[in-house]
Design a protein around this motif. Structure first.
Motif, PDB file in Angstrom:
ATOM      1  N   UNK A 132       0.884  -1.165  -0.070  1.00  0.00           N
ATOM      2  CA  UNK A 132       0.229  -0.162  -0.180  1.00  0.00           C
ATOM      3  C   UNK A 132       0.698   1.251   0.069  1.00  0.00           C
ATOM      4  N   UNK A 133       1.681   1.279  -0.317  1.00  0.00           N
ATOM      5  CA  UNK A 133       3.235   2.540  -0.691  1.00  0.00           C
ATOM      6  C   UNK A 133       2.183   3.639  -1.795  1.00  0.00           C
ATOM      7  N   UNK A 134       2.774   4.908  -0.958  1.00  0.00           N
ATOM      8  CA  UNK A 134       2.638   5.898  -1.394  1.00  0.00           C
ATOM      9  C   UNK A 134       3.735   6.497  -2.291  1.00  0.00           C
ATOM     10  N   UNK A 135       2.948   7.012  -3.851  1.00  0.00           N
ATOM     11  CA  UNK A 135       3.989   7.078  -4.877  1.00  0.00           C
ATOM     12  C   UNK A 135       3.691   8.912  -5.229  1.00  0.00           C
ATOM     13  N   UNK A 136       4.991   9.692  -4.782  1.00  0.00           N
ATOM     14  CA  UNK A 136       4.827  11.022  -5.389  1.00  0.00           C
ATOM     15  C   UNK A 136       5.827  11.090  -6.174  1.00  0.00           C
ATOM     16  N   UNK A 137       6.181   9.994  -6.807  1.00  0.00           N
ATOM     17  CA  UNK A 137       7.650  10.055  -8.017  1.00  0.00           C
ATOM     18  C   UNK A 137       8.924  10.183  -7.750  1.00  0.00           C
ATOM     19  N   UNK A 138       9.728  10.845  -8.489  1.00  0.00           N
ATOM     20  CA  UNK A 138      10.896  10.914  -8.356  1.00  0.00           C
ATOM     21  C   UNK A 138      11.915  12.367  -8.911  1.00  0.00           C
ATOM     22  N   UNK A 139      12.234  13.571  -8.581  1.00  0.00           N
ATOM     23  CA  UNK A 139      12.560  14.744  -8.780  1.00  0.00           C
ATOM     24  C   UNK A 139      14.529  15.192  -8.430  1.00  0.00           C
ATOM     25  N   UNK A 140      14.491  14.840  -9.861  1.00  0.00           N
ATOM     26  CA  UNK A 140      15.835  15.077  -9.818  1.00  0.00           C
ATOM     27  C   UNK A 140      16.703  16.883  -9.651  1.00  0.00           C
ATOM     28  N   UNK A 141      16.850  17.048  -8.753  1.00  0.00           N
ATOM     29  CA  UNK A 141      16.803  18.525  -8.401  1.00  0.00           C
ATOM     30  C   UNK A 141      18.259  19.116  -8.739  1.00  0.00           C
ATOM     31  N   UNK A 142      17.862  20.394  -8.789  1.00  0.00           N
ATOM     32  CA  UNK A 142      18.634  21.679  -9.299  1.00  0.00           C
ATOM     33  C   UNK A 142      19.993  21.652  -8.958  1.00  0.00           C
ATOM     34  N   UNK A 143      20.398  21.388  -7.645  1.00  0.00           N
ATOM     35  CA  UNK A 143      21.194  21.838  -6.454  1.00  0.00           C
ATOM     36  C   UNK A 143      22.346  20.255  -6.416  1.00  0.00           C
ATOM     37  N   UNK A 144      23.182  20.226  -6.967  1.00  0.00           N
ATOM     38  CA  UNK A 144      24.173  18.540  -6.508  1.00  0.00           C
ATOM     39  C   UNK A 144      25.404  19.261  -5.779  1.00  0.00           C
ATOM     40  N   UNK A 145      25.625  18.350  -4.827  1.00  0.00           N
ATOM     41  CA  UNK A 145      26.762  18.880  -4.023  1.00  0.00           C
ATOM     42  C   UNK A 145      27.817  17.327  -4.534  1.00  0.00           C
ATOM     43  N   UNK A 146      28.658  17.506  -4.021  1.00  0.00           N
ATOM     44  CA  UNK A 146      29.858  16.556  -4.604  1.00  0.00           C
ATOM     45  C   UNK A 146      30.841  15.810  -3.204  1.00  0.00           C
ATOM     46  N   UNK A 147      31.521  15.312  -3.205  1.00  0.00           N
ATOM     47  CA  UNK A 147      32.103  15.424  -1.892  1.00  0.00           C
ATOM     48  C   UNK A 147      33.030  16.345  -0.872  1.00  0.00           C
ATOM     49  N   UNK A 148      33.559  16.578   0.015  1.00  0.00           N
ATOM     50  CA  UNK A 148      34.431  17.354  -0.032  1.00  0.00           C
ATOM     51  C   UNK A 148      35.477  16.584   0.763  1.00  0.00           C
ATOM     52  N   UNK A 149      36.916  17.057   0.115  1.00  0.00           N
ATOM     53  CA  UNK A 149      38.273  16.243   0.353  1.00  0.00           C
ATOM     54  C   UNK A 149      39.483  17.608   0.708  1.00  0.00           C
ATOM     55  N   UNK A 150      39.487  16.746   1.737  1.00  0.00           N
ATOM     56  CA  UNK A 150      40.511  17.805   2.858  1.00  0.00           C
ATOM     57  C   UNK A 150      41.722  18.411   1.344  1.00  0.00           C
ATOM     58  N   UNK A 151      42.579  19.378   1.696  1.00  0.00           N
ATOM     59  CA  UNK A 151      43.341  20.222   0.824  1.00  0.00           C
ATOM     60  C   UNK A 151      44.567  19.134   1.485  1.00  0.00           C
ATOM     61  N   UNK A 152      45.151  18.767   2.128  1.00  0.00           N
ATOM     62  CA  UNK A 152      46.371  18.827   2.826  1.00  0.00           C
ATOM     63  C   UNK A 152      46.136  16.611   3.446  1.00  0.00           C
ATOM     64  N   UNK A 153      46.327  15.844   3.529  1.00  0.00           N
ATOM     65  CA  UNK A 153      46.282  14.690   4.126  1.00  0.00           C
ATOM     66  C   UNK A 153      46.185  15.069   6.018  1.00  0.00           C
TER      67      UNK A 153
END
Length: 298
Positions: A132-153
């Motif tokens: 009995x799942x509710x289905x509101x669809x799938x949305x691809x958002x305009x804002x996307x982030x990548x992983x943050x990575x440190x400048x140095x080890x």
């Protein structure tokens, strides 16, 4: 709700951590995430989006149009059901409703975008595969982030602590303290890169200029209402935003990201960095492609 944004954006977030764990890895006993090949620290996009969601929720307090879909303690189906109720759709009759109203799926999706800020921003999968799942669809958002990575080890450290909070009555009869552990990074400066598609904002979610300014505010302040002993001292040091004159953009994103250089102020200093003052951030604005402008916020 104002009109969708008309310009493409890329942005770079620089944030640091001092004596804290910015993003624990559950597969490694909650130690700070580290790239095993380079030793650079990692912070997941999911972690950063959680901070942004929390800020929006704190500031807007579920105001109309600014509810949060992925929210602690709130089942997704509860939010899905809100759309059905608001639109007068009964879940048990959804098949018949689709025959009478072929655009009902889009109507439900649009209602979710209009009412939930994080759906309008990051997108969401609003289909749950349960009975009995509710289905509101799938949305691809305009804002996307990548992983943050440190400048140095980074150098994660395991700190042993003692506590007087004894877990059980039996243990309390035997001892007055217990041992514990916490993980910290003495210092790390992280860089995260992000993208904003005006095309998706116009076609799908309606992400607006008002939403955009709120996003910048949330990014700059995402750690300010989320301090904890475990995360130590975390702060966004700078937000660098590239704005294109057109919806589809005037240059590849990588060229803009390459224009942002984070280096040591003193290249001969080989000691581990322990503060933001050890670095300099240079943006070669003169070399930016035509049609792209830069805005620096701190």
């Amino acid at each position: 709700m104002s009109e969708p944004i008309q310009n493409r954006y890329e942005f770079v977030i620089l944030f640091d951590v001092e004596n804290g764990n910015p993003n624990g890895d559950p597969d490694a006993g909650n130690m700070p995430r580290v790239d095993p090949e380079t030793g650079l620290g990692l912070v997941s996009d999911v972690c950063l989006k959680r901070k942004i969601r929390n800020y929006i929720e704190t500031v807007k307090e579920d105001a109309e149009g600014y509810r949060i879909y992925i929210k602690d303690g709130v089942p997704l189906n509860r939010s899905d059901a809100a759309a059905y109720t608001a639109l007068g759709v009964e879940e048990k009759n959804i098949k018949e409703t689709k025959k009478e109203k072929p655009d009902i799926d889009r109507t439900i999706r649009d209602w979710m975008c209009a009412n939930f800020y994080d759906v309008r921003t990051f997108g969401a999968v609003m289909t749950t595969f349960v009975k009995a799942a509710l289905n509101c669809g799938q949305v691809r958002g305009p804002v996307q982030l990548g992983f943050a990575r440190s400048i140095e080890p980074v150098s994660p450290q395991e700190i042993t602590i003692t506590r007087v909070a004894i877990t059980t009555e039996a243990d309390a009869e035997k001892k007055g303290t217990e041992m514990g552990r916490k993980y910290i990074i003495p210092y790390g400066l992280y860089r995260c890169e992000g993208y904003i598609s005006a095309n998706l904002a116009r076609k799908t979610t309606g992400f607006s200029e008002e939403d955009l300014e709120l996003l910048w505010q949330a990014i700059l302040n995402m750690f300010e209402n989320d301090h904890s002993a475990a995360r130590g001292k975390m702060a966004v040091r700078e937000l660098i935003v590239f704005r294109h004159e057109s919806e589809l953009g005037c240059a590849p994103a990588w060229k803009l990201f390459d224009a942002v250089q984070v280096t040591r102020k003193n290249p001969e200093d080989l000691a581990p960095a322990r503060s933001y003052d050890a670095y300099q951030v240079i943006v070669d604005e003169a070399a930016l492609p035509a049609g792209v402008t830069c805005r620096r916020m701190a």
